[in-house]
Design a protein around this motif. Sequence first.
Motif, PDB file in Angstrom:
ATOM      1  N   UNK A  78       3.476  18.327   2.207  1.00 51.07           N
ATOM      2  CA  UNK A  78       2.464  17.979   1.208  1.00 51.07           C
ATOM      3  C   UNK A  78       2.730  16.594   0.621  1.00 51.07           C
ATOM      4  N   UNK A  79       1.689  15.801   0.540  1.00 51.17           N
ATOM      5  CA  UNK A  79       1.785  14.498  -0.110  1.00 51.17           C
ATOM      6  C   UNK A  79       1.795  14.723  -1.619  1.00 51.17           C
ATOM      7  N   UNK A  80       2.951  14.510  -2.245  1.00 47.08           N
ATOM      8  CA  UNK A  80       3.114  14.810  -3.659  1.00 47.08           C
ATOM      9  C   UNK A  80       2.866  13.608  -4.566  1.00 47.08           C
ATOM     10  N   UNK A  81       3.222  12.414  -4.085  1.00 45.29           N
ATOM     11  CA  UNK A  81       3.129  11.237  -4.953  1.00 45.29           C
ATOM     12  C   UNK A  81       2.988   9.983  -4.105  1.00 45.29           C
ATOM     13  N   UNK A  82       2.225   9.020  -4.600  1.00 42.36           N
ATOM     14  CA  UNK A  82       2.082   7.714  -3.949  1.00 42.36           C
ATOM     15  C   UNK A  82       2.707   6.670  -4.865  1.00 42.36           C
ATOM     16  N   UNK A  83       3.679   5.930  -4.343  1.00 45.22           N
ATOM     17  CA  UNK A  83       4.398   4.919  -5.114  1.00 45.22           C
ATOM     18  C   UNK A  83       3.965   3.525  -4.673  1.00 45.22           C
ATOM     19  N   UNK A  84       4.486   2.509  -5.318  1.00 40.94           N
ATOM     20  CA  UNK A  84       4.117   1.129  -4.985  1.00 40.94           C
ATOM     21  C   UNK A  84       4.547   0.750  -3.581  1.00 40.94           C
ATOM     22  N   UNK A  85       5.669   1.310  -3.113  1.00 43.62           N
ATOM     23  CA  UNK A  85       6.191   0.936  -1.798  1.00 43.62           C
ATOM     24  C   UNK A  85       6.500   2.149  -0.923  1.00 43.62           C
ATOM     25  N   UNK A  86       5.881   3.274  -1.234  1.00 39.75           N
ATOM     26  CA  UNK A  86       6.151   4.446  -0.420  1.00 39.75           C
ATOM     27  C   UNK A  86       5.486   5.699  -0.939  1.00 39.75           C
ATOM     28  N   UNK A  87       5.951   6.839  -0.444  1.00 41.39           N
ATOM     29  CA  UNK A  87       5.358   8.124  -0.802  1.00 41.39           C
ATOM     30  C   UNK A  87       6.457   9.161  -1.005  1.00 41.39           C
ATOM     31  N   UNK A  88       6.073  10.266  -1.617  1.00 47.52           N
ATOM     32  CA  UNK A  88       6.955  11.423  -1.746  1.00 47.52           C
ATOM     33  C   UNK A  88       6.281  12.591  -1.043  1.00 47.52           C
ATOM     34  N   UNK A 116       2.212  -1.250   3.287  1.00 51.14           N
ATOM     35  CA  UNK A 116       0.997  -1.234   2.474  1.00 51.14           C
ATOM     36  C   UNK A 116      -0.201  -0.762   3.283  1.00 51.14           C
ATOM     37  N   UNK A 117      -0.215  -1.068   4.581  1.00 52.32           N
ATOM     38  CA  UNK A 117      -1.315  -0.602   5.425  1.00 52.32           C
ATOM     39  C   UNK A 117      -1.345   0.917   5.471  1.00 52.32           C
ATOM     40  N   UNK A 118      -0.174   1.542   5.551  1.00 53.28           N
ATOM     41  CA  UNK A 118      -0.126   2.999   5.560  1.00 53.28           C
ATOM     42  C   UNK A 118      -0.613   3.555   4.226  1.00 53.28           C
ATOM     43  N   UNK A 119      -0.205   2.938   3.133  1.00 51.01           N
ATOM     44  CA  UNK A 119      -0.636   3.412   1.818  1.00 51.01           C
ATOM     45  C   UNK A 119      -2.155   3.376   1.686  1.00 51.01           C
ATOM     46  N   UNK A 120      -2.773   2.406   2.338  1.00 52.78           N
ATOM     47  CA  UNK A 120      -4.233   2.284   2.277  1.00 52.78           C
ATOM     48  C   UNK A 120      -4.952   3.368   3.078  1.00 52.78           C
ATOM     49  N   UNK A 121      -4.223   4.037   3.969  1.00 53.46           N
ATOM     50  CA  UNK A 121      -4.843   5.033   4.847  1.00 53.46           C
ATOM     51  C   UNK A 121      -4.487   6.467   4.472  1.00 53.46           C
ATOM     52  N   UNK A 122      -3.820   6.665   3.355  1.00 51.07           N
ATOM     53  CA  UNK A 122      -3.362   7.994   2.976  1.00 51.07           C
ATOM     54  C   UNK A 122      -4.524   8.918   2.580  1.00 51.07           C
ATOM     55  N   UNK A 123      -4.374  10.208   2.872  1.00 51.14           N
ATOM     56  CA  UNK A 123      -5.340  11.196   2.378  1.00 51.14           C
ATOM     57  C   UNK A 123      -5.082  11.465   0.903  1.00 51.14           C
ATOM     58  N   UNK A 124      -5.903  12.264   0.249  1.00 49.49           N
ATOM     59  CA  UNK A 124      -5.692  12.563  -1.183  1.00 49.49           C
ATOM     60  C   UNK A 124      -4.357  13.276  -1.428  1.00 49.49           C
ATOM     61  N   UNK A 125      -3.806  13.083  -2.615  1.00 48.59           N
ATOM     62  CA  UNK A 125      -2.575  13.779  -3.004  1.00 48.59           C
ATOM     63  C   UNK A 125      -2.800  15.290  -2.911  1.00 48.59           C
ATOM     64  N   UNK A 126      -1.800  15.978  -2.360  1.00 49.15           N
ATOM     65  CA  UNK A 126      -1.912  17.413  -2.135  1.00 49.15           C
ATOM     66  C   UNK A 126      -2.254  17.761  -0.708  1.00 49.15           C
ATOM     67  N   UNK A 127      -2.674  16.752   0.067  1.00 51.42           N
ATOM     68  CA  UNK A 127      -3.000  16.979   1.469  1.00 51.42           C
ATOM     69  C   UNK A 127      -1.739  17.128   2.308  1.00 51.42           C
ATOM     70  N   UNK A 128      -1.886  17.794   3.439  1.00 48.70           N
ATOM     71  CA  UNK A 128      -0.789  17.869   4.400  1.00 48.70           C
ATOM     72  C   UNK A 128      -0.774  16.576   5.200  1.00 48.70           C
ATOM     73  N   UNK A 129       0.410  16.005   5.368  1.00 45.31           N
ATOM     74  CA  UNK A 129       0.526  14.722   6.056  1.00 45.31           C
ATOM     75  C   UNK A 129       1.688  14.758   7.033  1.00 45.31           C
ATOM     76  N   UNK A 130       1.508  14.085   8.162  1.00 42.68           N
ATOM     77  CA  UNK A 130       2.564  13.977   9.170  1.00 42.68           C
ATOM     78  C   UNK A 130       2.993  12.518   9.264  1.00 42.68           C
ATOM     79  N   UNK A 131       4.281  12.273   9.053  1.00 49.24           N
ATOM     80  CA  UNK A 131       4.814  10.914   9.039  1.00 49.24           C
ATOM     81  C   UNK A 131       5.990  10.820  10.011  1.00 49.24           C
TER      82      UNK A 131
END
Length: 199
Positions: free
Chosen positions: A8-18, A32-47
């Motif tokens: 689960x995408x829990x948090x979006x930071x200035x230089x990364x994610x949790x 930054x390109x990846x941060x621009x393509x993230x789904x909404x917080x709470x979504x399932x994400x594969x990194x």
Amino acid sequence: MFEFIKGNLEEVLADGIVVEIQGIAYRIYTSQLLLNELPPIGSTIKIYLHMNVREDDISLYGFLSKDERNMYRSLNSVSGVGPKAAMGILSIYNANEIIWAIVGEDTKTLTKAPGIGKKTAQRIILELKDKLKVEDIKVTENTNTSSENPEVKEEAIEALSALGYQSSQIFRIINDVYREGMSIEVLIKETLKCFASRT
């Protein structure tokens, strides 16, 4: 050690994610390109992951594709290009655009990235140009973040190579003359004009 993380995408930071998995939160540095393509917080994400280990720190770097991760590893292998600089390049260019810059020996493009001076850009080209080829470029709907069309460039390169021109010269000139929306016919014509003016 780690191939990828899916949670689960829990948090979006200035230089990364949790990303959280079964009660454990992972701090992952991203471009930054990846941060621009993230789904909404709470979504399932594969990194896809790369783990950077130093004496005093263990950090995770995340990417949406294996191609992006491979490019990061290639850049990070260059002398003088650390994790931060490699991620800085990937923050403004996707893997395709970086390949074009390297095979075309385009230092001007590379120096637009934060922390990359002319000497470092030249070193990147010197150490990677023989390892990367235009055939490595992937043309997909979600990896091409710019208006450039690698398919048109690739066809033009093949046509000009068949005429006997050297690949390194073709790459440089095509990068100089290409404009958004340019057809392969016009691109070849303009490239040939440049070759004629330099002889």
